[in-house]
Design a protein around this motif. Structure first.
Motif, PDB file in Angstrom:
ATOM      1  N   ARG A 187      37.929  45.991  42.348  1.00 53.25           N
ATOM      2  CA  ARG A 187      38.535  45.101  43.348  1.00 53.25           C
ATOM      3  C   ARG A 187      37.926  45.285  44.731  1.00 53.25           C
ATOM      4  NH1 ARG A 187      42.552  44.752  46.962  1.00 53.25           N
ATOM      5  NH2 ARG A 187      42.998  46.986  46.803  1.00 53.25           N
ATOM      6  N   GLY A 188      37.622  46.516  45.093  1.00 50.36           N
ATOM      7  CA  GLY A 188      37.065  46.770  46.416  1.00 50.36           C
ATOM      8  C   GLY A 188      35.707  46.144  46.646  1.00 50.36           C
ATOM      9  N   ALA A 189      34.992  45.861  45.569  1.00 56.41           N
ATOM     10  CA  ALA A 189      33.669  45.243  45.707  1.00 56.41           C
ATOM     11  C   ALA A 189      33.752  43.752  45.994  1.00 56.41           C
ATOM     12  CB  ALA A 189      32.852  45.490  44.438  1.00 56.41           C
ATOM     13  N   PHE A 190      34.943  43.179  45.835  1.00 55.21           N
ATOM     14  CA  PHE A 190      35.121  41.734  46.029  1.00 55.21           C
ATOM     15  C   PHE A 190      36.346  41.492  46.919  1.00 55.21           C
ATOM     16  CE2 PHE A 190      33.327  42.485  41.785  1.00 55.21           C
ATOM     17  CZ  PHE A 190      32.096  41.861  41.940  1.00 55.21           C
ATOM     18  N   PRO A 191      36.271  41.867  48.175  1.00 53.03           N
ATOM     19  CA  PRO A 191      37.459  41.780  49.045  1.00 53.03           C
ATOM     20  C   PRO A 191      37.973  40.360  49.254  1.00 53.03           C
ATOM     21  CG  PRO A 191      35.473  42.276  50.318  1.00 53.03           C
ATOM     22  CD  PRO A 191      35.100  42.418  48.883  1.00 53.03           C
ATOM     23  N   ALA A 199      40.952  32.863  42.303  1.00 52.19           N
ATOM     24  CA  ALA A 199      41.564  34.107  41.831  1.00 52.19           C
ATOM     25  C   ALA A 199      41.077  34.379  40.421  1.00 52.19           C
ATOM     26  CB  ALA A 199      43.088  34.039  41.858  1.00 52.19           C
ATOM     27  N   VAL A 200      41.141  35.656  40.033  1.00 51.44           N
ATOM     28  CA  VAL A 200      40.817  36.089  38.676  1.00 51.44           C
ATOM     29  C   VAL A 200      42.050  36.742  38.079  1.00 51.44           C
ATOM     30  CG1 VAL A 200      39.446  37.689  37.304  1.00 51.44           C
ATOM     31  CG2 VAL A 200      38.358  36.387  39.114  1.00 51.44           C
ATOM     32  N   LEU A 227      38.017  38.029  46.893  1.00 50.52           N
ATOM     33  CA  LEU A 227      38.404  37.454  45.604  1.00 50.52           C
ATOM     34  C   LEU A 227      39.790  37.972  45.215  1.00 50.52           C
ATOM     35  CD1 LEU A 227      37.654  35.790  43.068  1.00 50.52           C
ATOM     36  CD2 LEU A 227      36.607  37.876  42.131  1.00 50.52           C
ATOM     37  N   PRO A 228      40.820  37.125  45.254  1.00 54.73           N
ATOM     38  CA  PRO A 228      42.164  37.581  44.868  1.00 54.73           C
ATOM     39  C   PRO A 228      42.238  37.927  43.385  1.00 54.73           C
ATOM     40  CG  PRO A 228      42.285  35.582  46.196  1.00 54.73           C
ATOM     41  CD  PRO A 228      40.850  35.756  45.798  1.00 54.73           C
ATOM     42  N   PHE A 229      43.021  38.963  43.082  1.00 53.35           N
ATOM     43  CA  PHE A 229      43.265  39.372  41.712  1.00 53.35           C
ATOM     44  C   PHE A 229      44.717  39.083  41.371  1.00 53.35           C
ATOM     45  CE2 PHE A 229      39.733  42.422  40.317  1.00 53.35           C
ATOM     46  CZ  PHE A 229      38.808  41.877  41.192  1.00 53.35           C
ATOM     47  N   HIS A 230      44.940  38.508  40.189  1.00 54.60           N
ATOM     48  CA  HIS A 230      46.290  38.250  39.682  1.00 54.60           C
ATOM     49  C   HIS A 230      46.504  39.045  38.406  1.00 54.60           C
ATOM     50  CE1 HIS A 230      46.435  33.926  41.639  1.00 54.60           C
ATOM     51  NE2 HIS A 230      46.332  34.908  42.532  1.00 54.60           N
ATOM     52  N   PHE A 231      47.716  39.564  38.226  1.00 55.81           N
ATOM     53  CA  PHE A 231      48.073  40.161  36.944  1.00 55.81           C
ATOM     54  C   PHE A 231      48.413  39.052  35.960  1.00 55.81           C
ATOM     55  CE2 PHE A 231      49.559  44.769  37.940  1.00 55.81           C
ATOM     56  CZ  PHE A 231      48.349  45.265  37.485  1.00 55.81           C
ATOM     57  N   SER A 232      47.697  39.013  34.836  1.00 56.61           N
ATOM     58  CA  SER A 232      48.024  38.093  33.752  1.00 56.61           C
ATOM     59  C   SER A 232      49.361  38.481  33.128  1.00 56.61           C
ATOM     60  CB  SER A 232      46.921  38.155  32.687  1.00 56.61           C
ATOM     61  OG  SER A 232      47.321  37.547  31.482  1.00 56.61           O
ATOM     62  N   THR A 233      49.966  37.536  32.406  1.00 55.77           N
ATOM     63  CA  THR A 233      51.155  37.905  31.634  1.00 55.77           C
ATOM     64  C   THR A 233      50.817  38.972  30.603  1.00 55.77           C
ATOM     65  OG1 THR A 233      53.052  36.976  30.436  1.00 55.77           O
ATOM     66  CG2 THR A 233      50.884  36.170  29.804  1.00 55.77           C
ATOM     67  N   GLN A 234      49.539  39.092  30.238  1.00 57.78           N
ATOM     68  CA  GLN A 234      49.108  40.144  29.324  1.00 57.78           C
ATOM     69  C   GLN A 234      49.231  41.537  29.948  1.00 57.78           C
ATOM     70  OE1 GLN A 234      49.191  38.518  26.256  1.00 57.78           O
ATOM     71  NE2 GLN A 234      47.572  39.972  25.803  1.00 57.78           N
ATOM     72  N   ALA A 235      49.374  41.611  31.262  1.00 56.36           N
ATOM     73  CA  ALA A 235      49.600  42.904  31.909  1.00 56.36           C
ATOM     74  C   ALA A 235      51.028  43.383  31.726  1.00 56.36           C
ATOM     75  CB  ALA A 235      49.257  42.824  33.397  1.00 56.36           C
ATOM     76  N   LYS A 285      51.749  45.041  44.004  1.00 58.46           N
ATOM     77  CA  LYS A 285      51.550  45.071  45.454  1.00 58.46           C
ATOM     78  C   LYS A 285      50.808  46.333  45.870  1.00 58.46           C
ATOM     79  CE  LYS A 285      54.073  44.508  49.809  1.00 58.46           C
ATOM     80  NZ  LYS A 285      55.415  44.260  50.409  1.00 58.46           N
ATOM     81  N   ALA A 286      51.205  47.467  45.299  1.00 61.91           N
ATOM     82  CA  ALA A 286      50.550  48.730  45.634  1.00 61.91           C
ATOM     83  C   ALA A 286      49.090  48.733  45.199  1.00 61.91           C
ATOM     84  CB  ALA A 286      51.300  49.887  44.978  1.00 61.91           C
ATOM     85  N   LEU A 287      48.772  48.004  44.154  1.00 61.64           N
ATOM     86  CA  LEU A 287      47.418  47.965  43.613  1.00 61.64           C
ATOM     87  C   LEU A 287      46.555  46.886  44.257  1.00 61.64           C
ATOM     88  CD1 LEU A 287      48.425  48.350  39.868  1.00 61.64           C
ATOM     89  CD2 LEU A 287      47.248  50.074  41.243  1.00 61.64           C
ATOM     90  N   GLY A 288      47.117  46.103  45.174  1.00 57.67           N
ATOM     91  CA  GLY A 288      46.366  45.043  45.831  1.00 57.67           C
ATOM     92  C   GLY A 288      46.278  43.762  45.035  1.00 57.67           C
ATOM     93  N   VAL A 289      47.156  43.595  44.043  1.00 60.18           N
ATOM     94  CA  VAL A 289      47.202  42.369  43.236  1.00 60.18           C
ATOM     95  C   VAL A 289      48.125  41.375  43.928  1.00 60.18           C
ATOM     96  CG1 VAL A 289      47.898  41.409  41.010  1.00 60.18           C
ATOM     97  CG2 VAL A 289      46.730  43.620  41.109  1.00 60.18           C
TER      98      VAL A 289
END
Length: 718
Positions: free
Chosen positions: A113-117, A101-102, A119-127, A139-143
């Motif tokens: 995100r769509g270019a790397f189906p 994950a990134v 590869l999971p994406f996580h929201f950092s605490t910085q988000a 969830k709506a954003l695919g994270v």
């Protein structure tokens, strides 16, 4: 060679360890970590750590997987325009290496995100996700996972458990006085942005009021939830995160060992007391007490002295020193990664030739030397020309900044000039052999190449240049009557910042908003939303949507609520952008206008304005909210008394109580009204008067008191 997949059934809650160095990585795995998080040399929120070279990423991931653990790569900073190419190639490298994950902060990465189906994406605490609404946004954003804000309570964590999104919670390590992802203080004080991984920890120093009372009022105790793991399991938390990428390998080993034992001890309470004693020993590394106050809902007595405060000291010539990531205006592919030369006077005499590259700086010093015959000497201007020719011939790229205008006229012995040219060219050749070349060689999918190549024409709405008059004013809702009474001659529309305290207060608040409808640019939501505040906003937002009043969203939590209500949306300072792809992504997500980050320096702002293709708002006057906190200041200190705090450098903060938070505004305003720059253009130029000493506009410019009044405009953002 096939990779060994991590064993996802080893434990019910993942123990996630920091790996700021290869030694810490080995210590974490040996101690039994289920996963590790780490960054590459650039573009991560711990630039001061040793981190890892891109060319080593594949072997690092293989090592982690061979231990049955997962590998999470941090790419969790705000990205400036020139870093987009490097960021996208880093994603490609991560995908190819099998990273699990990134972690991200910048909306620009969501566009990829769509270019790397796979590869999971996580929201950092910085988000800065702080409620169930923010998790629903993810969830709506695919994270697939959210690292929750560190200041949340157990009840708020429970409410944030949204099916389909994993929750990651910090359980050990340093806490920030500021709400997660919202601090501007380090950037304001010295251009070292915490949102870009270069925080100088100004909160750790002593602060006093004007009467001389004070102490380490902003220095938080360290977090420890070792005794709360059973509750975290009950709440449905997926991952237990240990902070510490700047800590030693031994500390990481001890922390993972502790949580491995404490997690097992939740089934055997009699063993837990011993583990808690060991947890207290982890605090010896920083000299700070331990607390679980936020988790239990307690917000007082959370700050105090630290026995061990980290410091960074620049060293003299010919040594590597901590420095900033700096930009080069002639980087062909849009990265912010080429070395830069800064030429300045040396306090000991002579000149310093500093090469900045990533988070490091190499200084070459020419000692003061007497020139006997001018015809046998060379000027610094000539040396710079010689250097430019030599660098180009060697296939490198370098930008030059002369700090002192008279430096080019200084004469040097030719041997000194030749020597510094040779030294710099040799050093540039050395660093080209390092990690940068590996990332630059990564090819991108066609859709990402198109994304980076896109440079739309300036949006027709962005016609107001820096130096034009203010055309929008930001105030709090409870200031509206006083502002209108004081400024009867002003017609600028208002950005009205609202914080409804409960759903029952919404009808009265909406009536006041409706009465100002002809003066409204938008109603602004707070930068931080917690669970208790959601019902009031869910009551107000549909009314604003029905009345077609635009809503400025300042967090992913707010974006989700406004989206649910069908509001016309704008992205405010809480979702400020540093690059055009982030701006376009927010536009694609329904925001008709975005806000430029006030942290950008002049050059970075110009580049953003040259590439952005959506309407943009720019704040040109403000007492900036440098910190927002849930922590209570010491007993006897009341924010409502408006007593100023200051540090030894005379950085002054004005605390104000706003809803559930204390906001620490800068006493000295950002003030760009005297600047003229046709390369910086926006659709809206905003004055923020929320913390101004008087609501009368225009404000009287204060006495010149140094570059802080321009924030980072006239210095490099680090």
């Amino acid at each position: 060679m096939p990779q060994t997949a991590p064993d996802q059934s080893r434990h019910d809650m993942e123990i996630l360890a920091p790996a700021g160095s290869p030694e810490a990585l080995q210590a974490a795995l040996a101690a039994g970590a289920d996963a590790v998080y780490f960054g590459l040399k650039r573009l991560n929120a711990r630039r001061g750590a040793a981190n890892f070279a891109p060319e080593d990423l594949k072997s690092v991931v293989e090592t982690i997987h061979a231990a049955g653990a997962k590998a999470y790569l941090t790419l969790n900073i705000d990205l400036v325009q020139r870093e987009l190419g490097l960021a996208m190639r880093t994603l490609q490298l991560a995908s190819a290496a099998g990273v699990d994950a990134v972690l991200l902060r910048d909306p620009a990465l969501l566009a990829a995100r769509g270019a790397f189906p796979a590869l999971p994406f996580h929201f950092s605490t910085q988000a800065a996700v702080s409620s169930s609404a923010g998790v629903q946004a993810a969830k709506a954003l695919g994270v697939s996972r959210v690292v929750l804000a560190r200041e949340m309570s157990a009840g708020e964590i429970a409410a944030a458990a949204v099916p389909g999104v994993e929750l990651e919670v910090f359980v050990q390590g340093a806490l920030c006085f500021c709400c997660s992802g919202r601090c501007l203080l380090s950037s304001w004080v010295g251009g070292r942005s915490g949102n870009r991984g270069a925080c100088a920890s100004p909160c750790r120093v002593p602060w006093t009021d004007l009467a001389g009372n004070g102490g380490s009022w902003l220095s938080m105790h360290d977090l420890c939830l070792a005794g709360d793991l059973a509750e975290l399991r009950r709440l449905g938390v997926a991952s237990l995160k240990i902070e510490g990428r700047l800590k030693s390998a031994a500390w990481v080993r001890d922390a993972v060992t502790l949580y491995r034992r404490a997690l097992a001890a939740t089934e055997h309470p009699e063993a837990l007391a011993t583990d808690l004693d060991q947890a207290a020993q982890l605090g010896a590394y920083t000299g700070r007490q331990m607390t679980n106050g936020y988790f239990t809902g307690r917000r007082d007595n959370l700050t105090g002295d630290s026995g061990r405060v980290a410091s960074r000291t620049d060293t003299p010539a010919a040594t590597v020193a901590a420095a900033d990531a700096v930009a080069s205006p002639n980087v062909a592919d849009g990265d912010d990664e080429s070395p830069r030369l800064t030429l300045s006077r040396d306090d000991r005499g002579g000149t310093l030739w500093a090469i900045s590259h990533g988070f490091q700086e190499r200084c070459f010093r020419i000692a003061p030397q007497r020139v006997a015959k001018a015809k046998r000497a060379t000027s610094i201007a000539a040396v710079l020309e010689q250097l430019a020719t030599a660098v180009a011939a060697d296939g490198a790229t370098l930008a030059t900044v002369c700090v002192d205008s008279d430096l080019p006229e200084i004469l040097l012995p030719r041997s000194a000039g030749n020597g510094v040219v040779d030294d710099i060219v040799s050093y540039l050749r050395l660093i080209r052999k390092e990690s940068d070349g590996i990332v630059r060689g990564v090819s991108l999918p066609p859709n990402l190449q198109t994304l980076l190549a896109a440079r739309g024409a300036a949006h027709p709405a962005n016609t107001r240049h820096l130096g034009d008059g203010i055309d929008c004013i930001r105030i709090n809702a409870d200031q509206a009557d006083a502002f209108l009474a004081t400024n009867s001659d002003q017609t600028a529309p208002l950005l009205l910042c609202c914080s409804p305290t409960a759903a029952t207060t919404v009808p009265e608040l909406f009536a006041k908003i409706s009465a100002r409808a002809n003066r409204l640019a938008a109603v602004a939501m707070p930068a931080v939303l917690y669970e208790a505040e959601l019902p009031a906003w869910r009551a107000l937002l549909p009314l604003l949507a029905a009345a077609t009043v635009p809503v400025e969203v300042n967090s992913w939590d707010g974006w989700q609520l406004a989206r649910e209500a069908g509001c016309v949306m704008e992205a405010g300072p809480g979702m400020a952008v540093m690059n055009s792809v982030a701006a376009q992504q927010l536009c694609n997500l329904g925001c008709r206008m975005v806000t430029a980050s006030c942290e950008l320096d002049c050059e970075q702002m110009e580049e953003l304005c040259g590439a952005i293709a959506v309407p943009m708002s720019l704040t040109v006057f403000a007492h900036l909210p440098l910190m927002l906190t849930r922590a209570e200041l010491p007993a006897g200190y009341r924010p409502e008394d408006h007593v100023i705090l200051q540090d030894k450098r005379q950085t002054a903060l004005l605390p104000r109580r706003e809803g559930a938070l204390t906001v620490l505004y800068g006493e000295t305003p950002l003030d760009w009204r005297s600047l003229r720059n046709p390369k910086i253009a926006a659709a809206r130029l905003v004055a923020d008067l929320r913390a101004a000493p008087t609501l009368r506009w225009p404000q009287t410019p204060g006495a010149a008191d140094g570059p802080s009044r321009l924030f980072n405009y006239d210095r490099r953002l680090r």
